[in-house]
Design a protein around this motif. Structure first.
Motif, PDB file in Angstrom:
ATOM      1  N   PHE A   4      43.012  41.759  39.735  1.00 44.74           N
ATOM      2  CA  PHE A   4      42.102  42.440  38.823  1.00 44.74           C
ATOM      3  C   PHE A   4      41.113  43.297  39.626  1.00 44.74           C
ATOM      4  CE2 PHE A   4      43.492  38.484  36.940  1.00 44.74           C
ATOM      5  CZ  PHE A   4      43.951  38.887  35.699  1.00 44.74           C
ATOM      6  N   ASP A   5      40.928  44.532  39.162  1.00 42.38           N
ATOM      7  CA  ASP A   5      39.998  45.466  39.786  1.00 42.38           C
ATOM      8  C   ASP A   5      38.619  45.258  39.178  1.00 42.38           C
ATOM      9  OD1 ASP A   5      38.561  47.564  40.829  1.00 42.38           O
ATOM     10  OD2 ASP A   5      39.940  49.134  40.160  1.00 42.38           O
ATOM     11  N   LEU A   6      37.670  44.824  39.992  1.00 42.73           N
ATOM     12  CA  LEU A   6      36.341  44.502  39.487  1.00 42.73           C
ATOM     13  C   LEU A   6      35.454  45.731  39.317  1.00 42.73           C
ATOM     14  CD1 LEU A   6      35.824  41.276  41.591  1.00 42.73           C
ATOM     15  CD2 LEU A   6      36.266  41.415  39.132  1.00 42.73           C
ATOM     16  N   ILE A   7      35.925  46.895  39.742  1.00 41.21           N
ATOM     17  CA  ILE A   7      35.176  48.122  39.488  1.00 41.21           C
ATOM     18  C   ILE A   7      35.218  48.461  38.003  1.00 41.21           C
ATOM     19  CG2 ILE A   7      35.063  50.592  39.948  1.00 41.21           C
ATOM     20  CD1 ILE A   7      34.122  48.886  42.266  1.00 41.21           C
ATOM     21  N   ASP A   8      36.346  48.172  37.361  1.00 41.39           N
ATOM     22  CA  ASP A   8      36.508  48.417  35.922  1.00 41.39           C
ATOM     23  C   ASP A   8      36.530  47.065  35.209  1.00 41.39           C
ATOM     24  OD1 ASP A   8      37.169  49.142  33.353  1.00 41.39           O
ATOM     25  OD2 ASP A   8      38.800  50.482  33.917  1.00 41.39           O
ATOM     26  N   THR A   9      35.355  46.539  34.884  1.00 43.57           N
ATOM     27  CA  THR A   9      35.278  45.199  34.310  1.00 43.57           C
ATOM     28  C   THR A   9      35.827  45.145  32.897  1.00 43.57           C
ATOM     29  OG1 THR A   9      32.979  45.600  33.637  1.00 43.57           O
ATOM     30  CG2 THR A   9      33.329  44.509  35.757  1.00 43.57           C
ATOM     31  N   ASP A  10      35.736  46.244  32.148  1.00 43.18           N
ATOM     32  CA  ASP A  10      36.320  46.249  30.807  1.00 43.18           C
ATOM     33  C   ASP A  10      37.824  46.024  30.880  1.00 43.18           C
ATOM     34  OD1 ASP A  10      33.923  46.639  29.511  1.00 43.18           O
ATOM     35  OD2 ASP A  10      34.144  48.814  29.329  1.00 43.18           O
ATOM     36  N   ALA A  11      38.482  46.763  31.758  1.00 41.72           N
ATOM     37  CA  ALA A  11      39.928  46.618  31.913  1.00 41.72           C
ATOM     38  C   ALA A  11      40.284  45.233  32.444  1.00 41.72           C
ATOM     39  CB  ALA A  11      40.466  47.697  32.850  1.00 41.72           C
ATOM     40  N   GLY A  42      43.893  37.731  23.021  1.00 40.25           N
ATOM     41  CA  GLY A  42      42.441  37.809  22.959  1.00 40.25           C
ATOM     42  C   GLY A  42      41.971  39.249  22.885  1.00 40.25           C
ATOM     43  N   LYS A  43      40.779  39.439  22.391  1.00 43.52           N
ATOM     44  CA  LYS A  43      40.182  40.762  22.253  1.00 43.52           C
ATOM     45  C   LYS A  43      38.791  40.761  22.877  1.00 43.52           C
ATOM     46  CE  LYS A  43      42.642  42.095  18.027  1.00 43.52           C
ATOM     47  NZ  LYS A  43      43.574  40.945  18.076  1.00 43.52           N
ATOM     48  N   VAL A  44      38.399  41.913  23.396  1.00 44.51           N
ATOM     49  CA  VAL A  44      37.086  42.084  24.014  1.00 44.51           C
ATOM     50  C   VAL A  44      36.287  43.037  23.139  1.00 44.51           C
ATOM     51  CG1 VAL A  44      35.820  42.851  26.048  1.00 44.51           C
ATOM     52  CG2 VAL A  44      38.056  41.725  26.309  1.00 44.51           C
ATOM     53  N   ARG A  45      35.126  42.583  22.646  1.00 40.66           N
ATOM     54  CA  ARG A  45      34.284  43.397  21.777  1.00 40.66           C
ATOM     55  C   ARG A  45      32.896  43.547  22.395  1.00 40.66           C
ATOM     56  NH1 ARG A  45      37.433  40.355  18.199  1.00 40.66           N
ATOM     57  NH2 ARG A  45      38.505  41.608  16.608  1.00 40.66           N
ATOM     58  N   HIS A  46      32.391  44.768  22.353  1.00 40.62           N
ATOM     59  CA  HIS A  46      31.073  45.070  22.902  1.00 40.62           C
ATOM     60  C   HIS A  46      30.085  45.188  21.751  1.00 40.62           C
ATOM     61  CE1 HIS A  46      33.210  45.757  26.629  1.00 40.62           C
ATOM     62  NE2 HIS A  46      33.985  46.636  26.017  1.00 40.62           N
ATOM     63  N   LEU A  47      29.274  44.146  21.552  1.00 37.93           N
ATOM     64  CA  LEU A  47      28.287  44.175  20.480  1.00 37.93           C
ATOM     65  C   LEU A  47      27.105  45.063  20.824  1.00 37.93           C
ATOM     66  CD1 LEU A  47      30.044  41.802  19.534  1.00 37.93           C
ATOM     67  CD2 LEU A  47      27.959  40.694  18.730  1.00 37.93           C
ATOM     68  N   SER A  48      26.832  45.202  22.116  1.00 45.47           N
ATOM     69  CA  SER A  48      25.770  46.073  22.598  1.00 45.47           C
ATOM     70  C   SER A  48      26.032  46.294  24.084  1.00 45.47           C
ATOM     71  CB  SER A  48      24.391  45.418  22.386  1.00 45.47           C
ATOM     72  OG  SER A  48      24.160  44.433  23.376  1.00 45.47           O
ATOM     73  N   PRO A  49      25.263  47.185  24.731  1.00 49.03           N
ATOM     74  CA  PRO A  49      25.436  47.347  26.181  1.00 49.03           C
ATOM     75  C   PRO A  49      25.151  46.066  26.956  1.00 49.03           C
ATOM     76  CG  PRO A  49      24.211  49.192  25.263  1.00 49.03           C
ATOM     77  CD  PRO A  49      24.303  48.156  24.180  1.00 49.03           C
ATOM     78  N   TRP A  50      24.508  45.090  26.314  1.00 53.00           N
ATOM     79  CA  TRP A  50      24.093  43.873  27.009  1.00 53.00           C
ATOM     80  C   TRP A  50      24.841  42.636  26.531  1.00 53.00           C
ATOM     81  CZ3 TRP A  50      21.513  45.484  30.964  1.00 53.00           C
ATOM     82  CH2 TRP A  50      20.786  46.675  30.867  1.00 53.00           C
ATOM     83  N   LEU A  51      25.791  42.812  25.633  1.00 53.63           N
ATOM     84  CA  LEU A  51      26.471  41.638  25.087  1.00 53.63           C
ATOM     85  C   LEU A  51      27.932  41.941  24.775  1.00 53.63           C
ATOM     86  CD1 LEU A  51      26.281  38.709  24.155  1.00 53.63           C
ATOM     87  CD2 LEU A  51      25.540  39.542  21.909  1.00 53.63           C
ATOM     88  N   LEU A  93      38.612  42.370  31.969  1.00 47.69           N
ATOM     89  CA  LEU A  93      38.484  41.405  30.878  1.00 47.69           C
ATOM     90  C   LEU A  93      39.656  41.506  29.916  1.00 47.69           C
ATOM     91  CD1 LEU A  93      34.662  41.677  30.079  1.00 47.69           C
ATOM     92  CD2 LEU A  93      35.827  39.734  31.118  1.00 47.69           C
ATOM     93  N   GLU A  94      40.030  42.725  29.569  1.00 44.35           N
ATOM     94  CA  GLU A  94      41.168  42.924  28.668  1.00 44.35           C
ATOM     95  C   GLU A  94      42.429  42.314  29.255  1.00 44.35           C
ATOM     96  OE1 GLU A  94      41.342  44.230  25.700  1.00 44.35           O
ATOM     97  OE2 GLU A  94      39.525  45.436  25.405  1.00 44.35           O
ATOM     98  N   ALA A  95      42.659  42.513  30.555  1.00 45.94           N
ATOM     99  CA  ALA A  95      43.871  42.006  31.196  1.00 45.94           C
ATOM    100  C   ALA A  95      43.897  40.487  31.240  1.00 45.94           C
ATOM    101  CB  ALA A  95      43.981  42.584  32.609  1.00 45.94           C
ATOM    102  N   VAL A  96      42.734  39.862  31.349  1.00 47.78           N
ATOM    103  CA  VAL A  96      42.667  38.397  31.391  1.00 47.78           C
ATOM    104  C   VAL A  96      43.106  37.783  30.069  1.00 47.78           C
ATOM    105  CG1 VAL A  96      41.072  36.435  31.494  1.00 47.78           C
ATOM    106  CG2 VAL A  96      40.943  38.229  33.221  1.00 47.78           C
ATOM    107  N   VAL A  97      42.658  38.350  28.952  1.00 50.38           N
ATOM    108  CA  VAL A  97      42.875  37.704  27.652  1.00 50.38           C
ATOM    109  C   VAL A  97      44.027  38.293  26.846  1.00 50.38           C
ATOM    110  CG1 VAL A  97      40.451  37.047  27.524  1.00 50.38           C
ATOM    111  CG2 VAL A  97      41.182  39.184  26.462  1.00 50.38           C
TER     112      VAL A  97
END
Length: 252
Positions: free
Chosen positions: A219-226, A237-246, A228-232
């Protein structure tokens, strides 16, 4: 109510669709106390995505990973690092009269002359050896008759007591220094805890099944969104951004 399971910037919350926002806010707050406590006890603290080289007074070189907290104690009989959370790579100067010890939850690694890492993410404590030899104790008891050598690693799941030992290329030790994560059958929650050290805000897992599912890969930690998506994704699983902080990870 939220079920905190440790780590930097992440938690597991009970599976519930209604009231998820409130649960997430509560989950984010559960970690504030422990992290503040670590801050008071630590001598060295790093920020999100920050990696810092630290040269100790006796010549040892530490590479401290993101969102990590450590304490340093040098004496005439011992050189000791306490890792409260995160990761540290140690390039140890030879001193036969003073062993170099790194202690974290459930695991203690001792070396005289070597280069090795110790990590604490979620409920997983681990050590890996780049070169030299390291003796490991689990809860104060020797983990193996033989010490770990170059390429060897050992991990302990502190909630269950499960111990694993394996071997990999020594160049893979502390891959986080190159912003890479290479888990081998680690629980998803512990992998997410590591990824969370590279991103601002909180990452909450709203499904205990995702948190316990085994994860392997690169996993490339420079792109944390990608990452997280690859893990789940293999577990729907799905990754949802409720805010820039959550950020919330769930199956719904």
């Amino acid at each position: 109510m939220p079920i905190p399971v440790g780590g930097a910037g992440w938690s597991v919350v009970a599976r519930s669709h209604s009231g998820l926002g409130a649960l997430a806010l509560l989950g984010a707050g559960t970690l504030a106390g422990p992290r503040l406590w670590h801050g008071w006890r630590a001598d060295i603290i790093t920020g999100v995505a920050e990696m810092r080289p630290v040269r100790l007074a006796d010549g040892n070189l530490l590479s401290v990973g993101p969102a990590s907290a450590i304490a340093v104690a040098l004496s005439h009989s011992e050189r000791r690092i306490t890792l409260f959370e995160g990761m540290v790579m140690c390039d140890v100067a030879k001193d036969a009269t003073r062993p170099f010890v790194v202690a974290t939850a459930g695991l203690t690694a001792t070396a005289l002359d070597t280069c090795f890492e110790v990590t604490r993410n979620g409920s997983l404590s681990a050590t890996g050896v780049e070169e030299g030899q390291v003796r490991v104790a689990i809860d104060g008891q020797p983990a193996e008759d033989a010490p770990l050598g170059a390429g060897d690693w050992l991990s302990v799941e502190t909630e269950t007591g499960k111990v694993r030992r394996g071997r990999d290329a020594p160049t893979r030790v502390a891959a986080w220094r190159q912003n890479l994560l290479i888990p081998d059958q680690q629980e998803g929650g512990n992998v997410v805890a590591q990824i969370a050290r590279w991103r601002k805000g909180r990452v909450l897992i709203a499904d205990a099944g995702l948190a316990s599912s085994p994860v392997s890969g690169l996993f490339d930690l420079i792109d944390t969104d990608a990452a997280l998506e690859a893990v789940v994704k293999p577990y729907e699983g799905k990754v949802r951004h409720l805010s820039p902080w959550l950020t919330i990870v769930s199956r719904f």
